[in-house]
Design a protein around this motif. Structure first.
Motif, PDB file in Angstrom:
ATOM      1  N   VAL A 186     -59.861 -80.569   7.946  1.00  0.00           N
ATOM      2  CA  VAL A 186     -59.136 -81.112   6.788  1.00  0.00           C
ATOM      3  C   VAL A 186     -57.648 -81.234   7.103  1.00  0.00           C
ATOM      4  CG1 VAL A 186     -58.428 -80.648   4.412  1.00  0.00           C
ATOM      5  CG2 VAL A 186     -60.815 -80.317   5.082  1.00  0.00           C
ATOM      6  N   VAL A 187     -57.072 -80.197   7.711  1.00  0.00           N
ATOM      7  CA  VAL A 187     -55.652 -80.233   8.073  1.00  0.00           C
ATOM      8  C   VAL A 187     -55.395 -81.350   9.089  1.00  0.00           C
ATOM      9  CG1 VAL A 187     -53.780 -78.966   9.197  1.00  0.00           C
ATOM     10  CG2 VAL A 187     -55.287 -77.792   7.583  1.00  0.00           C
ATOM     11  N   ALA A 188     -56.273 -81.468  10.081  1.00  0.00           N
ATOM     12  CA  ALA A 188     -56.094 -82.492  11.117  1.00  0.00           C
ATOM     13  C   ALA A 188     -56.156 -83.897  10.522  1.00  0.00           C
ATOM     14  CB  ALA A 188     -57.155 -82.331  12.198  1.00  0.00           C
ATOM     15  N   LEU A 189     -57.073 -84.121   9.592  1.00  0.00           N
ATOM     16  CA  LEU A 189     -57.188 -85.447   8.973  1.00  0.00           C
ATOM     17  C   LEU A 189     -55.982 -85.749   8.092  1.00  0.00           C
ATOM     18  CD1 LEU A 189     -60.981 -85.528   8.019  1.00  0.00           C
ATOM     19  CD2 LEU A 189     -59.862 -86.420  10.055  1.00  0.00           C
ATOM     20  N   PHE A 190     -55.462 -84.752   7.394  1.00  0.00           N
ATOM     21  CA  PHE A 190     -54.262 -84.941   6.572  1.00  0.00           C
ATOM     22  C   PHE A 190     -53.067 -85.332   7.450  1.00  0.00           C
ATOM     23  CE2 PHE A 190     -50.381 -83.141   4.701  1.00  0.00           C
ATOM     24  CZ  PHE A 190     -50.354 -83.834   3.502  1.00  0.00           C
ATOM     25  N   ILE A 191     -52.907 -84.621   8.560  1.00  0.00           N
ATOM     26  CA  ILE A 191     -51.803 -84.932   9.482  1.00  0.00           C
ATOM     27  C   ILE A 191     -51.996 -86.312  10.093  1.00  0.00           C
ATOM     28  CG2 ILE A 191     -50.695 -84.269  11.662  1.00  0.00           C
ATOM     29  CD1 ILE A 191     -51.312 -81.359  10.925  1.00  0.00           C
ATOM     30  N   ALA A 192     -53.241 -86.655  10.407  1.00  0.00           N
ATOM     31  CA  ALA A 192     -53.524 -87.965  11.010  1.00  0.00           C
ATOM     32  C   ALA A 192     -53.112 -89.095  10.075  1.00  0.00           C
ATOM     33  CB  ALA A 192     -55.013 -88.063  11.339  1.00  0.00           C
ATOM     34  N   ARG A 193     -53.400 -88.930   8.795  1.00  0.00           N
ATOM     35  CA  ARG A 193     -53.013 -89.975   7.832  1.00  0.00           C
ATOM     36  C   ARG A 193     -51.489 -90.086   7.732  1.00  0.00           C
ATOM     37  NH1 ARG A 193     -56.808 -92.266   4.657  1.00  0.00           N
ATOM     38  NH2 ARG A 193     -58.890 -91.327   4.588  1.00  0.00           N
ATOM     39  N   ARG A 194     -50.812 -88.944   7.726  1.00  0.00           N
ATOM     40  CA  ARG A 194     -49.353 -88.970   7.587  1.00  0.00           C
ATOM     41  C   ARG A 194     -48.674 -89.552   8.829  1.00  0.00           C
ATOM     42  NH1 ARG A 194     -46.306 -83.918   5.221  1.00  0.00           N
ATOM     43  NH2 ARG A 194     -44.719 -85.538   5.374  1.00  0.00           N
ATOM     44  N   GLN A 195     -49.235 -89.276  10.004  1.00  0.00           N
ATOM     45  CA  GLN A 195     -48.589 -89.713  11.241  1.00  0.00           C
ATOM     46  C   GLN A 195     -49.169 -91.018  11.782  1.00  0.00           C
ATOM     47  OE1 GLN A 195     -48.218 -86.607  14.151  1.00  0.00           O
ATOM     48  NE2 GLN A 195     -47.292 -85.161  12.717  1.00  0.00           N
ATOM     49  N   GLY A 196     -50.143 -91.566  11.100  1.00  0.00           N
ATOM     50  CA  GLY A 196     -50.654 -92.875  11.487  1.00  0.00           C
ATOM     51  C   GLY A 196     -51.632 -92.874  12.640  1.00  0.00           C
ATOM     52  N   PHE A 197     -52.307 -91.744  12.885  1.00  0.00           N
ATOM     53  CA  PHE A 197     -53.336 -91.711  13.932  1.00  0.00           C
ATOM     54  C   PHE A 197     -54.626 -92.294  13.354  1.00  0.00           C
ATOM     55  CE2 PHE A 197     -50.987 -87.672  15.277  1.00  0.00           C
ATOM     56  CZ  PHE A 197     -50.127 -88.384  16.096  1.00  0.00           C
ATOM     57  N   THR A 198     -54.770 -93.586  13.415  1.00  0.00           N
ATOM     58  CA  THR A 198     -55.878 -94.233  12.710  1.00  0.00           C
ATOM     59  C   THR A 198     -56.986 -94.716  13.643  1.00  0.00           C
ATOM     60  OG1 THR A 198     -54.698 -96.347  12.809  1.00  0.00           O
ATOM     61  CG2 THR A 198     -54.402 -94.984  10.830  1.00  0.00           C
ATOM     62  N   ASN A 199     -56.844 -94.509  14.954  1.00  0.00           N
ATOM     63  CA  ASN A 199     -57.894 -94.985  15.856  1.00  0.00           C
ATOM     64  C   ASN A 199     -59.224 -94.324  15.510  1.00  0.00           C
ATOM     65  OD1 ASN A 199     -56.302 -92.647  17.047  1.00  0.00           O
ATOM     66  ND2 ASN A 199     -58.176 -92.532  18.244  1.00  0.00           N
ATOM     67  N   ARG A 200     -60.276 -95.132  15.490  1.00  0.00           N
ATOM     68  CA  ARG A 200     -61.575 -94.602  15.100  1.00  0.00           C
ATOM     69  C   ARG A 200     -62.668 -95.154  16.006  1.00  0.00           C
ATOM     70  NH1 ARG A 200     -61.539 -95.118   8.452  1.00  0.00           N
ATOM     71  NH2 ARG A 200     -59.315 -94.823   8.163  1.00  0.00           N
ATOM     72  N   THR A 201     -63.734 -94.361  16.120  1.00  0.00           N
ATOM     73  CA  THR A 201     -64.943 -94.817  16.792  1.00  0.00           C
ATOM     74  C   THR A 201     -65.950 -95.185  15.715  1.00  0.00           C
ATOM     75  OG1 THR A 201     -64.560 -93.318  18.648  1.00  0.00           O
ATOM     76  CG2 THR A 201     -66.795 -94.184  18.376  1.00  0.00           C
ATOM     77  N   PRO A 202     -66.422 -96.422  15.654  1.00  0.00           N
ATOM     78  CA  PRO A 202     -67.357 -96.811  14.584  1.00  0.00           C
ATOM     79  C   PRO A 202     -68.575 -95.893  14.556  1.00  0.00           C
ATOM     80  CG  PRO A 202     -66.621 -98.730  15.828  1.00  0.00           C
ATOM     81  CD  PRO A 202     -66.143 -97.525  16.584  1.00  0.00           C
ATOM     82  N   PHE A 203     -68.985 -95.525  13.349  1.00  0.00           N
ATOM     83  CA  PHE A 203     -70.148 -94.656  13.222  1.00  0.00           C
ATOM     84  C   PHE A 203     -71.419 -95.466  13.404  1.00  0.00           C
ATOM     85  CE2 PHE A 203     -73.566 -92.675  10.814  1.00  0.00           C
ATOM     86  CZ  PHE A 203     -73.510 -91.374  11.286  1.00  0.00           C
ATOM     87  N   ALA A 204     -72.363 -94.897  14.141  1.00  0.00           N
ATOM     88  CA  ALA A 204     -73.659 -95.550  14.340  1.00  0.00           C
ATOM     89  C   ALA A 204     -74.726 -94.484  14.534  1.00  0.00           C
ATOM     90  CB  ALA A 204     -73.612 -96.478  15.556  1.00  0.00           C
ATOM     91  N   TRP A 205     -75.781 -94.587  13.729  1.00  0.00           N
ATOM     92  CA  TRP A 205     -76.863 -93.610  13.857  1.00  0.00           C
ATOM     93  C   TRP A 205     -77.497 -93.654  15.251  1.00  0.00           C
ATOM     94  CZ3 TRP A 205     -77.295 -89.623  10.976  1.00  0.00           C
ATOM     95  CH2 TRP A 205     -76.928 -89.670   9.638  1.00  0.00           C
ATOM     96  N   SER A 206     -77.530 -94.838  15.839  1.00  0.00           N
ATOM     97  CA  SER A 206     -78.114 -94.959  17.179  1.00  0.00           C
ATOM     98  C   SER A 206     -77.316 -94.139  18.189  1.00  0.00           C
ATOM     99  CB  SER A 206     -78.141 -96.430  17.606  1.00  0.00           C
ATOM    100  OG  SER A 206     -76.837 -96.977  17.623  1.00  0.00           O
ATOM    101  N   ARG A 207     -75.989 -94.116  18.009  1.00  0.00           N
ATOM    102  CA  ARG A 207     -75.147 -93.344  18.926  1.00  0.00           C
ATOM    103  C   ARG A 207     -75.321 -91.838  18.695  1.00  0.00           C
ATOM    104  NH1 ARG A 207     -69.310 -92.277  19.181  1.00  0.00           N
ATOM    105  NH2 ARG A 207     -68.717 -92.150  21.373  1.00  0.00           N
ATOM    106  N   VAL A 208     -75.457 -91.448  17.439  1.00  0.00           N
ATOM    107  CA  VAL A 208     -75.719 -90.040  17.132  1.00  0.00           C
ATOM    108  C   VAL A 208     -77.031 -89.605  17.777  1.00  0.00           C
ATOM    109  CG1 VAL A 208     -76.218 -88.390  15.291  1.00  0.00           C
ATOM    110  CG2 VAL A 208     -74.396 -90.089  14.983  1.00  0.00           C
ATOM    111  N   TRP A 209     -78.044 -90.462  17.648  1.00  0.00           N
ATOM    112  CA  TRP A 209     -79.361 -90.145  18.223  1.00  0.00           C
ATOM    113  C   TRP A 209     -79.292 -90.053  19.740  1.00  0.00           C
ATOM    114  CZ3 TRP A 209     -83.891 -88.182  17.310  1.00  0.00           C
ATOM    115  CH2 TRP A 209     -84.970 -88.475  18.148  1.00  0.00           C
TER     116      TRP A 209
END
Length: 424
Positions: A186-209
């Motif tokens: 939660v703390v890491a995500l809050f800091i990420a929003r404030r500092q603009g760390f928005t890079n993301r890996t698209p979620f995919a069930w196939s990748r989780v599997w």
């Protein structure tokens, strides 16, 4: 004589003497000056400090951690964690924390946890635009979970010192470890929003599997360790031996990222690391023996209890002492020096010995994030090539979250005692 002992110890610490040598030299000098102790008996006490079946789990868990890290297990755990939480804003920070939680169920060591996961994720975070000091702070905070989520080497040492059930101590760390991990996310995500760390890996069930299938054997290690202990199939030490065998089989025969030629080097590395802890234990055992002879723990406990008889205030005072000690002392030394002082106060504290173990270990885990001797900070500094002062500032929000969790662990007993109570 007591004043002389602590004066010698403080002087040696100020001279930057290694902790084990400082403890051993100060205690031996105190015995020589006291003049009524046989030095052969002192040597026997040192040997007896390490001659313990439960303590055999320490080198075994460290060996298992080294084998699993080199055998490709940590890389597969990171890939699986990324498929689960990499889609969040600032997802790599969340991946670092989740990966550390996975690896904590294997190594039992915060330093090993920080190094194994940080070697992969700190460079990845830097490549994706995270500052070096923030990447190092995230990994240091995540690595501290390594001694709370079982198996835990500090909990083994606490159990040896107090006679508390190591299985119950391990069980007491499960819910606090999960809560701390999610709080850090939660703390890491809050800091990420404030500092603009928005890079993301698209979620995919196939990748989780896909990543989950590759990591299934890696995830099987903590399930095997904890399931065996909590199910009464084997002791903590036996589970450590099983973990070593499991790591060898998976690394050599299944993942095939270990080879026979590399095993001697890996065993030596694990042995050297474990020997440092065991050497501290031998020296601190003699120190604890001297304190007992001089009845120092009882005197300190009496002085503290003379300040207040309120259990809540006593618990706060104990936490403050542990937090300060964790800042300046190595974890094993802090345990052996302070636990004999704290345990006489247990009736006045009004808590179970298992909950006390969780409180002590959580305090010392927080100490791993505080300079000048916070081991997780030091490891992260090396991995991120960032100054200690910069990482120390970046870790402050995570420290705040850990302190809130410490208060919950201290004053809400079901958090630590619910799972152990089911083992009765």
């Amino acid at each position: 004589m007591t004043g002389l002992l602590f004066a010698l110890l403080a002087l040696l610490f100020l001279l930057n003497t290694p902790i084990a040598i400082a403890i051993g030299a100060a205690t031996t000098a105190a015995f020589l000056i006291k003049g009524d102790a046989n030095m052969m008996l002192v040597a026997q006490r040192m040997y007896g400090g390490a001659d313990s079946f439960p303590l055999m789990a320490v080198p075994l868990f460290m060996t298992a951690g080294v084998l699993m890290e080199s055998g490709g297990i940590s890389r597969r755990l990171v890939a699986f964690a990324e498929s689960l939480v990499g889609w969040l804003p600032g997802g790599l920070a969340a991946v670092a924390i989740v990966s550390a939680m996975f690896f904590a169920g294997i190594s039992g060591s915060a330093a090993a946890d920080t190094a194994a996961v940080g070697a992969i994720l700190i460079p990845a975070m830097v490549r994706n635009g995270y500052s070096r000091h923030y990447a190092g702070a995230v990994q240091a905070a995540a690595g501290s979970i390594g001694v709370i989520i079982p198996p835990s080497i500090p909990m083994i040492i606490f159990g040896v010192l107090t006679g508390a059930s190591i299985g119950k101590l391990f069980a007491a760390g499960i819910l606090p470890g999960l809560l701390i991990g999610f709080s850090l996310i939660v703390v890491a995500l809050f800091i990420a929003r404030r500092q603009g760390f928005t890079n993301r890996t698209p979620f995919a069930w196939s990748r989780v599997w896909r990543t989950g299938k590759r990591a299934i054997l890696a995830l099987g290690a903590p399930l095997l360790i904890l399931g065996g202990i909590l199910g009464g199939i084997f002791t903590a030490t036996e589970s450590a031996a099983v973990a070593v065998i499991y790591a060898l089989v998976v690394g050599l025969a299944i993942y095939r990222e270990l080879d026979l030629k590399s095993l001697p080097r890996l065993f030596i590395n694990a042995g050297v690391t474990a020997s440092v802890i065991m050497f501290i234990i031998t020296q601190a055992t003699v120190f604890s023996w001297f304190l007992t002879i001089e009845q120092i723990p009882q005197a300190i406990a009496g002085a503290v209890l003379g300040l207040t008889d309120n259990p809540l205030l006593l618990l706060l005072l104990v936490n403050c002492v542990l937090l300060v000690a964790g800042t300046f002392l190595e974890t094993t030394a802090a345990l052996i020096l302070l636990v004999p002082v704290i345990t006489p106060m247990l009736p006045a504290l009004g808590i179970d010995i298992v909950q006390l173990g969780a409180i002590v270990v959580t305090n010392l885990a927080i100490g791993m994030l505080t300079p000048p001797l916070g081991i997780c900070l030091i490891v992260s500094c090396g991995l991120s090539e960032s100054p200690l002062t910069r990482i120390s500032r970046s870790v402050l929000p995570f420290l705040a979250a850990l302190l809130v969790n410490l208060l919950l662990i201290t004053f809400w007993s079901p958090l630590t005692m619910w799972i152990p109570s089911m083992l009765d």
